[in-house]
Design a protein around this motif. Structure first.
Motif, PDB file in Angstrom:
ATOM      1  N   ASP A  74      37.994  49.549  41.899  1.00  0.00           N
ATOM      2  CA  ASP A  74      39.254  49.010  42.610  1.00  0.00           C
ATOM      3  C   ASP A  74      40.783  49.699  42.655  1.00  0.00           C
ATOM      4  O   ASP A  74      41.533  49.427  40.973  1.00  0.00           O
ATOM      5  CB  ASP A  74      39.084  47.518  42.377  1.00  0.00           C
ATOM      6  CG  ASP A  74      39.080  47.023  40.567  1.00  0.00           C
ATOM      7  OD1 ASP A  74      39.162  48.054  39.867  1.00  0.00           O
ATOM      8  OD2 ASP A  74      38.097  45.977  40.842  1.00  0.00           O
ATOM      9  N   CYS A  99      44.956  43.948  35.823  1.00  0.00           N
ATOM     10  CA  CYS A  99      44.256  43.049  35.724  1.00  0.00           C
ATOM     11  C   CYS A  99      43.569  44.798  35.497  1.00  0.00           C
ATOM     12  O   CYS A  99      41.983  45.362  35.945  1.00  0.00           O
ATOM     13  CB  CYS A  99      43.283  42.935  36.911  1.00  0.00           C
ATOM     14  SG  CYS A  99      41.667  41.793  36.312  1.00  0.00           S
ATOM     15  N   HIS A 101      43.743  47.999  37.090  1.00  0.00           N
ATOM     16  CA  HIS A 101      42.743  48.781  38.258  1.00  0.00           C
ATOM     17  C   HIS A 101      43.744  49.534  38.123  1.00  0.00           C
ATOM     18  O   HIS A 101      43.008  50.856  38.400  1.00  0.00           O
ATOM     19  CB  HIS A 101      42.799  47.820  39.480  1.00  0.00           C
ATOM     20  CG  HIS A 101      42.429  46.115  39.338  1.00  0.00           C
ATOM     21  ND1 HIS A 101      42.023  45.969  40.750  1.00  0.00           N
ATOM     22  CD2 HIS A 101      41.393  45.640  38.323  1.00  0.00           C
ATOM     23  CE1 HIS A 101      41.566  45.050  40.259  1.00  0.00           C
ATOM     24  NE2 HIS A 101      40.966  45.286  39.109  1.00  0.00           N
ATOM     25  N   GLU A 134      40.786  43.917  45.799  1.00  0.00           N
ATOM     26  CA  GLU A 134      39.144  43.613  44.852  1.00  0.00           C
ATOM     27  C   GLU A 134      39.349  42.089  44.364  1.00  0.00           C
ATOM     28  O   GLU A 134      38.874  40.942  44.759  1.00  0.00           O
ATOM     29  CB  GLU A 134      38.771  44.696  43.584  1.00  0.00           C
ATOM     30  CG  GLU A 134      38.020  44.000  43.192  1.00  0.00           C
ATOM     31  CD  GLU A 134      38.544  41.987  42.127  1.00  0.00           C
ATOM     32  OE1 GLU A 134      36.812  41.957  41.810  1.00  0.00           O
ATOM     33  OE2 GLU A 134      39.443  42.055  41.486  1.00  0.00           O
ATOM     34  N   GLU A 135      41.038  41.774  44.640  1.00  0.00           N
ATOM     35  CA  GLU A 135      41.200  40.609  44.006  1.00  0.00           C
ATOM     36  C   GLU A 135      41.686  40.040  45.135  1.00  0.00           C
ATOM     37  O   GLU A 135      41.594  38.209  45.089  1.00  0.00           O
ATOM     38  CB  GLU A 135      42.815  40.417  43.445  1.00  0.00           C
ATOM     39  CG  GLU A 135      42.972  41.947  42.374  1.00  0.00           C
ATOM     40  CD  GLU A 135      42.830  41.166  40.842  1.00  0.00           C
ATOM     41  OE1 GLU A 135      41.824  39.755  40.666  1.00  0.00           O
ATOM     42  OE2 GLU A 135      42.792  41.274  40.351  1.00  0.00           O
ATOM     43  N   HIS A 161      34.745  47.752  34.888  1.00  0.00           N
ATOM     44  CA  HIS A 161      35.981  46.946  34.302  1.00  0.00           C
ATOM     45  C   HIS A 161      36.410  47.498  32.380  1.00  0.00           C
ATOM     46  O   HIS A 161      35.632  47.235  31.727  1.00  0.00           O
ATOM     47  CB  HIS A 161      35.654  45.303  34.262  1.00  0.00           C
ATOM     48  CG  HIS A 161      37.017  44.941  35.537  1.00  0.00           C
ATOM     49  ND1 HIS A 161      37.873  44.778  34.493  1.00  0.00           N
ATOM     50  CD2 HIS A 161      37.386  44.898  35.836  1.00  0.00           C
ATOM     51  CE1 HIS A 161      38.700  44.182  35.298  1.00  0.00           C
ATOM     52  NE2 HIS A 161      38.888  44.103  36.137  1.00  0.00           N
TER      53      HIS A 161
HETATM   54 NI    NI Z   1      39.723  43.634  37.893  1.00  0.00          NI
END
Ligand code: NI
Length: 386
Positions: A74, A99, A101, A134-135, A161
């Motif tokens: 992502d 996050c 990414h 993605e979020e 992740h």
């Molecule tokens: Ni994430």
């Protein structure tokens, strides 16, 4: 050259790319510069690619023919003001890669460079999926609808992740269900406004909402099996205009999480019934809008076995962790893994000495050691599957 040597060779560039991406974050659905950066790198390395998903996603192929192994990352960031103090901190006010990414995207780029150099060894295709949004979810289903899993048909999909609770050098795997299915909802209670001193002349939407919120707490505790897992959270509530006016409407938003489709549809149906009938008992009405965000993320057993064995070999026995419980969080990798056998795993990114490290935190600093772990597992996974 061993795989470890090849990874070590590409790692400095991976870190450099990650830091560039970190300082140039973009929100979901606006990943234009990130897309351009990805395309520039792929062009430099002579990797053919095309755009998808409103021209924000990138699909690239290395090798040819079947089988076809997809690697998905992502690319989007979050509306958060960064507070890390890093010298490569976000240059965009109010937006931050909180996050990981940026890490995911840079790892896939580095994996692309490494695998392109070994293209002649590949007996099949590696498909690289750089997924936007993605979020907000939606990016994954759009890519699939536009054919990213076809021509040739993808036979397995891998993704990962960063995990700030796990030490660098470690990877965590999960058999079966790893993440929950998610449904968001907006619930509006419609009463009838009137003077605050004459409540008998109206229908108080705030009182109805209070009853309803209390009633909804019994959804998980009393309507699903004690051994099933689910969550119903009301995250926002808004209503009323003035202290002496009975509110005529209240709007709440929330999320439903469940580990299987039966629990998910049961919670949705029961929430609707409870909302409509509780409101009716007070003479109010409800409007309820529910949006399914993504299905549960379920890892394929055979593929997870392969990746676990590979991790034990490349990282070590102790560094290979088996997750005992799924998370009720959601990740739209689930769209890919419900289409084709998939394996999603976490790589350790804990930074010692930094307290309160959490995804989506303004002070989130993932340990860059996680990039070596992810590169080893992605490229090792491809080389063992092709
Ligand atoms: Ni994430």
């Amino acid at each position: 050259m061993t795989l470890q040597e090849a990874v070590a060779r590409v790692l400095p560039e991976a870190i450099e790319m990650r830091r560039y991406l970190h300082s140039h974050p973009e929100l979901s659905g606006q990943e234009q510069e990130t897309r351009d950066y990805i395309c520039r790198k792929l062009t430099d390395w002579a990797i053919p690619h095309r755009l998808c998903t409103r021209n924000l996603g990138v699909i690239a192929d290395i090798g040819r023919g079947s089988p076809c192994i997809a690697l998905r990352v992502d690319t989007d960031a979050l509306p958060i003001t960064e507070q890390t103090g890093l010298d490569f901190a976000s240059r965009i006010p109010g937006i931050m890669h909180a996050c990981g990414h940026d890490v995911h995207t840079a790892v896939l780029l580095a994996a692309a460079k490494l695998l392109k150099a070994r293209e002649s060894e590949l007996k099949g295709t590696v498909r690289l999926l750089f997924q936007p949004a993605e979020e907000t979810t939606g990016g994954a289903s759009d890519m699939i609808a536009e054919g990213c899993m076809e021509n040739p048909a993808v036979t397995a999909v891998l993704g990962f992740h960063v995990d700030p609770t796990l030490a660098p050098g470690y990877a965590a795997f999960c058999y079966g269900t790893m993440n929950a299915a998610a449904t968001d909802f907006t619930l509006t209670v419609l009463g009838r406004g009137c003077h605050g001193a004459r409540p008998d002349q109206g229908v108080d939407a705030i009182v109805v909402s209070a009853q309803l919120i209390t009633a909804l707490q019994s959804l998980v505790s009393r309507s699903i099996s004690p051994t099933a897992s689910g969550v119903v959270t009301i995250g926002t509530i808004q209503g009323g205009t003035k202290e002496n006016i009975i509110a005529d409407s209240v709007t709440m938003t929330g999320t439903i999480r469940a580990l299987n489709p039966e629990t998910q549809s049961h919670l949705k149906d029961t929430l609707r019934r409870m909302a409509e009938h509780t409101a009716a008992a007070f003479g109010a009405e409800v409007q309820l809008k529910m949006d399914d965000l993504c299905p549960a993320l379920i890892n394929d057993q055979a593929l997870t076995n392969r990746l676990l064995a590979l991790s034990r070999e490349l990282l070590g026995e102790e560094q290979t962790v088996l997750m005992q419980e799924p998370s009720l969080g959601a990740d739209d990798f689930a769209f890919f893994s419900s289409h084709t056998p998939g394996c999603y795993f976490n790589v350790g990114a804990r930074t010692e000495g930094l307290e309160g490290q959490a995804l989506h935190s303004p002070s989130f600093v993932p340990h860059e050691g996680c990039m070596e772990t992810a590169l080893l597992l992605l490229t090792g996974g491809v080389l063992s599957l092709l």
